[in-house]
Design an enzyme around this catalytic site. Structure first.
Site, PDB file in Angstrom:
ATOM      1  N   LYS A 173       0.878  -1.178   0.000  1.00 42.10           N
ATOM      2  CA  LYS A 173       0.000   0.000   0.000  1.00 42.10           C
ATOM      3  C   LYS A 173       0.912   1.222   0.000  1.00 42.10           C
ATOM      4  O   LYS A 173       1.453   1.618   1.027  1.00 42.10           O
ATOM      5  CB  LYS A 173      -0.889  -0.018   1.264  1.00 42.10           C
ATOM      6  CG  LYS A 173      -2.238   0.639   1.134  1.00 42.10           C
ATOM      7  CD  LYS A 173      -2.238   2.147   0.958  1.00 42.10           C
ATOM      8  CE  LYS A 173      -1.862   2.946   2.168  1.00 42.10           C
ATOM      9  NZ  LYS A 173      -1.608   4.363   1.803  1.00 42.10           N
ATOM     10  N   GLU A 248       9.104   1.225  11.241  1.00 42.60           N
ATOM     11  CA  GLU A 248      10.176   2.205  11.021  1.00 42.60           C
ATOM     12  C   GLU A 248       9.520   3.575  11.100  1.00 42.60           C
ATOM     13  O   GLU A 248       8.808   3.968  10.180  1.00 42.60           O
ATOM     14  CB  GLU A 248      10.783   2.030   9.624  1.00 42.60           C
ATOM     15  CG  GLU A 248      11.396   0.680   9.360  1.00 42.60           C
ATOM     16  CD  GLU A 248      12.760   0.518   9.997  1.00 42.60           C
ATOM     17  OE1 GLU A 248      13.225   1.465  10.659  1.00 42.60           O
ATOM     18  OE2 GLU A 248      13.346  -0.552   9.845  1.00 42.60           O
ATOM     19  N   CYS A 282      13.735  10.392   7.019  1.00 40.50           N
ATOM     20  CA  CYS A 282      13.483   9.968   8.404  1.00 40.50           C
ATOM     21  C   CYS A 282      14.719  10.157   9.267  1.00 40.50           C
ATOM     22  O   CYS A 282      14.628  10.510  10.426  1.00 40.50           O
ATOM     23  CB  CYS A 282      13.027   8.524   8.432  1.00 40.50           C
ATOM     24  SG  CYS A 282      14.129   7.444   7.524  1.00 40.50           S
ATOM     25  N   GLU A 381       9.583  16.204  15.003  1.00 42.62           N
ATOM     26  CA  GLU A 381      10.052  15.963  13.642  1.00 42.62           C
ATOM     27  C   GLU A 381       9.338  16.944  12.703  1.00 42.62           C
ATOM     28  O   GLU A 381       8.108  16.989  12.682  1.00 42.62           O
ATOM     29  CB  GLU A 381       9.723  14.529  13.240  1.00 42.62           C
ATOM     30  CG  GLU A 381      10.210  14.194  11.864  1.00 42.62           C
ATOM     31  CD  GLU A 381       9.894  12.758  11.461  1.00 42.62           C
ATOM     32  OE1 GLU A 381       8.733  12.341  11.610  1.00 42.62           O
ATOM     33  OE2 GLU A 381      10.806  12.063  11.001  1.00 42.62           O
TER      34      GLU A 381
HETATM   35  P1  NAD Z   1       2.378   8.628   7.466  1.00 38.13           P
HETATM   36  O1  NAD Z   1       2.602   7.905   8.747  1.00 38.13           O
HETATM   37  O2  NAD Z   1       1.404   9.719   7.438  1.00 38.13           O
HETATM   38  O3  NAD Z   1       1.947   7.604   6.322  1.00 38.13           O
HETATM   39  C1  NAD Z   1       2.717   6.471   6.017  1.00 38.13           C
HETATM   40  C2  NAD Z   1       1.837   5.436   5.332  1.00 38.13           C
HETATM   41  O4  NAD Z   1       0.858   4.976   6.270  1.00 38.13           O
HETATM   42  C3  NAD Z   1       1.058   5.965   4.129  1.00 38.13           C
HETATM   43  O5  NAD Z   1       1.033   4.963   3.133  1.00 38.13           O
HETATM   44  C4  NAD Z   1      -0.316   6.187   4.710  1.00 38.13           C
HETATM   45  O6  NAD Z   1      -1.345   6.121   3.750  1.00 38.13           O
HETATM   46  C5  NAD Z   1      -0.426   5.037   5.686  1.00 38.13           C
HETATM   47  N1  NAD Z   1      -1.401   5.206   6.775  1.00 38.13           N
HETATM   48  C6  NAD Z   1      -1.861   6.365   7.316  1.00 38.13           C
HETATM   49  N2  NAD Z   1      -2.767   6.082   8.281  1.00 38.13           N
HETATM   50  C7  NAD Z   1      -2.877   4.738   8.362  1.00 38.13           C
HETATM   51  C8  NAD Z   1      -3.640   3.839   9.171  1.00 38.13           C
HETATM   52  N3  NAD Z   1      -4.471   4.288  10.106  1.00 38.13           N
HETATM   53  N4  NAD Z   1      -3.481   2.527   8.978  1.00 38.13           N
HETATM   54  C9  NAD Z   1      -2.621   2.043   8.060  1.00 38.13           C
HETATM   55  N5  NAD Z   1      -1.889   2.848   7.254  1.00 38.13           N
HETATM   56  C10 NAD Z   1      -2.001   4.177   7.404  1.00 38.13           C
HETATM   57  O7  NAD Z   1       3.833   9.098   7.011  1.00 38.13           O
HETATM   58  P2  NAD Z   1       4.231  10.003   5.777  1.00 38.13           P
HETATM   59  O8  NAD Z   1       3.750  11.378   6.061  1.00 38.13           O
HETATM   60  O9  NAD Z   1       3.855   9.333   4.497  1.00 38.13           O
HETATM   61  O10 NAD Z   1       5.838   9.925   5.887  1.00 38.13           O
HETATM   62  C11 NAD Z   1       6.538  10.679   6.777  1.00 38.13           C
HETATM   63  C12 NAD Z   1       6.888   9.915   8.041  1.00 38.13           C
HETATM   64  O11 NAD Z   1       7.538   8.693   7.717  1.00 38.13           O
HETATM   65  C13 NAD Z   1       7.862  10.654   8.917  1.00 38.13           C
HETATM   66  O12 NAD Z   1       7.456  10.581  10.252  1.00 38.13           O
HETATM   67  C14 NAD Z   1       9.174   9.896   8.718  1.00 38.13           C
HETATM   68  O13 NAD Z   1      10.086   9.999   9.763  1.00 38.13           O
HETATM   69  C15 NAD Z   1       8.697   8.525   8.538  1.00 38.13           C
HETATM   70  N6  NAD Z   1       9.724   7.735   7.852  1.00 38.13           N
HETATM   71  C16 NAD Z   1      10.438   6.820   8.581  1.00 38.13           C
HETATM   72  C17 NAD Z   1      11.447   6.075   7.978  1.00 38.13           C
HETATM   73  C18 NAD Z   1      12.236   5.044   8.742  1.00 38.13           C
HETATM   74  O14 NAD Z   1      12.907   4.231   8.123  1.00 38.13           O
HETATM   75  N7  NAD Z   1      12.183   5.043  10.064  1.00 38.13           N
HETATM   76  C19 NAD Z   1      11.707   6.268   6.625  1.00 38.13           C
HETATM   77  C20 NAD Z   1      10.963   7.213   5.918  1.00 38.13           C
HETATM   78  C21 NAD Z   1       9.962   7.926   6.550  1.00 38.13           C
END
Ligand code: NAD
Length: 477
Positions: A173, A248, A282, A381
């Site tokens: 997804k 992650e 991240c 963040e």
């Molecule tokens: P997000 O958490 O808003 O979304 C991530 C994914 O989760 C998307 O595909 C989204 O549609 C899905 N999602 C949202 N709500 C959900 C739910 N209730 N159930 C299941 N899936 C759901 O994150 P973002 O804004 O896309 O990305 C930014 C974040 O990702 C930042 O916090 C960043 O630090 C983190 N990130 C972490 C790493 C790592 O390796 N630790 C790497 C890249 C990004």
């Protein structure tokens, strides 16, 4: 390109018939209208993945042949690198050279795990009594991979490559801002000869498609990358089916410059640490901790570099700062900039929204000095090109400041003192520590977080193990 759901090696519209728009954040143009999956579509994709997982075609495939399929997919991806990189830049806004690195990394990740397939064995263990007791690593089953928009293909690869190598099947997804490269990957896997259902892609929103995947009783594990708040929600939703999880999550990574460092190298490292990927990384080194003795010198040099780092067209070869992913993200970053000023931090560079050719969601490369550890900008963040500079007086204070965070994803240490470099690397509670470098990744090096940056690891042998169950078999002799 195809913009429907990719399920069982076939393209299909969403059951609801709904579609959503994908926008180019650098030009504000509409890029594509993509099928919007929800619970009914997740159901179909999980059924396809489950059927494949149970099939002789997949379960009966030898490890070596599975590896060969992944090598083939890697070759096909490599041959379509320009097209894939261009698509990534169009949907994410990052400079084209960064997208090329992302796609090459995904090729490497696929090859790394392809190589593991026929080398990942079990072991026999010396138990008491007259038994032959051995351990098998068996694939967990159907994996739900949920990924963010910042490295759309690359992070998806951190999940699908080890999952498929372990013999699992995958429902991916992608983030709703960036589903296009994931869909193209579906086409590539089908062309490589992966059986129907081994790899499926269901674009859609987190609260509908994502949540349905997490709750689905026939999904064995969720491998998630995204924000800590969504990670918390996923833990709750996964509890009902005792799902295995890799999370992650976010970060607020400290990049520490000691007074004995090569200052010019440290300044360059500080710059790429926060401004690569427009800070939507991240592991971004978003807290720059600097020894007070060299702080003014570091800030001055960094600000001079930063003023030259202008937002530009992501397709221009000289651009090093692209558009942030969306208007919503731009607004969120600008709000943090406003809060930092209100809380008393000193703006040294940047601080404003920008456009390129009158369009797009850009934010200037921004530096705040005189940041106190209690300020919002030092704790939360931001996920944008905004750096917070904090001063320290000695090594002990540097480590304490570095660890003063709910996150523990990564850290940087700049020092010429080898003893200090190791001491600090050991004392920092984070999953990755870079010494005299920053933002280095390799498929062989596990990546993931301490504390609220999550648990489980992507990459390396550790990730492969994370897609297996461990079984002990006892044979009475
Ligand atoms: P997000 O958490 O808003 O979304 C991530 C994914 O989760 C998307 O595909 C989204 O549609 C899905 N999602 C949202 N709500 C959900 C739910 N209730 N159930 C299941 N899936 C759901 O994150 P973002 O804004 O896309 O990305 C930014 C974040 O990702 C930042 O916090 C960043 O630090 C983190 N990130 C972490 C790493 C790592 O390796 N630790 C790497 C890249 C990004």
């Amino acid at each position: 390109m195809r913009t429907d759901l990719f399920i069982g090696n076939e393209w299909a519209p969403a059951a609801s018939g709904r579609r959503f728009d994908v926008q180019n954040p650098a030009t504000e143009e509409l890029l594509a209208s993509v099928a919007e999956g929800d619970a009914a579509d997740i159901d179909r994709a999980v059924a396809a993945a489950r059927a494949c997982f149970e099939s002789a075609e997949w379960r009966g495939l030898s490890a070596r042949k599975r590896g060969a399929l992944l090598f083939k997919a890697a070759d096909l991806l490599a041959s379509r690198l320009p097209e894939m990189a261009e698509l990534e830049t169009r949907q994410n806004g990052k400079p084209l050279f960064e997208s090329k690195i992302d796609v090459s990394s995904t090729v490497e990740t696929l090859r790394y795990y392809a190589g593991w397939c026929d080398k990942f064995g079990g072991e026999t263990v010396p138990v008491d009594g007259n038994f032959l007791t051995y351990i098998r690593h068996e694939p967990i089953g159907v994996i739900g991979a949920i990924v963010p928009w910042n490295f759309p293909l690359n992070i998806a690869g951190w999940k699908f490559a080890p999952a498929l190598a372990a013999g699992c099947t995958v429902v991916l997804k992608p983030a709703s801002e960036t589903p296009l490269t994931a869909l193209l990957m579906g086409e590539i896997f089908a062309e490589a000869g992966l059986p129907a259902g081994a790899f499926n892609v269901v674009p859609g929103h987190g609260s509908t498609a994502g949540s349905a995947l997490v709750r689905h009783p026939d999904v064995d594990k969720i491998s998630f990358t995204g924000s800590t708040s969504v990670g918390q929600r996923i833990m709750q939703d996964a509890a009902g089916t005792v799902k295995r999880l890799t999370l992650e999550l976010g970060g607020k990574s400290p990049n520490i410059i000691f007074d004995d460092a090569d200052i010019a190298a440290a300044v360059r490292g500080a710059q790429t640490g926060i401004f690569y990927g427009k800070g939507e990384v991240c592991a971004a080194g978003s807290r720059l901790l600097v020894d007070r003795k060299v702080k003014d010198q570091v800030v001055e040099q960094l600000a001079a570099r930063c003023r030259k780092l202008l937002p530009g067209d992501p397709f221009d070869k000289t651009t090093r700062l692209g558009a942030v992913v969306s208007k919503k993200q731009q607004e969120s970053v600008l709000e943090y900039i406003g809060t930092a000023s209100n809380e008393g931090a000193t703006l040294v560079a940047g601080g404003k929204a920008a456009t390129v050719n009158g369009k797009g969601f850009f934010v200037e490369a921004t530096i705040f000095d005189d940041v106190a550890p209690t300020m919002t900008i030092a704790r939360e963040e931001i996920f944008g090109p905004v750096l917070a500079v904090l001063a320290f007086d000695d090594e002990e204070e540097a480590v304490a400041l570095a660890n003063q965070s709910m996150y523990g994803l990564a850290a940087g240490v700049w020092s010429r003192d080898i003893g200090r470099a190791h001491r600090v690397a050991h004392a920092i509670r984070a999953g990755t520590v870079w010494v005299n470098t920053y933002n280095m990744y390799d498929p062989a090096a596990p990546f993931g977080g301490y504390k609220q940056s999550g648990f489980g690891r992507d990459l390396g042998r550790t990730a492969l193990e994370g897609y297996t169950e461990t079984k002990s078999v006892w044979i009475a002799l």
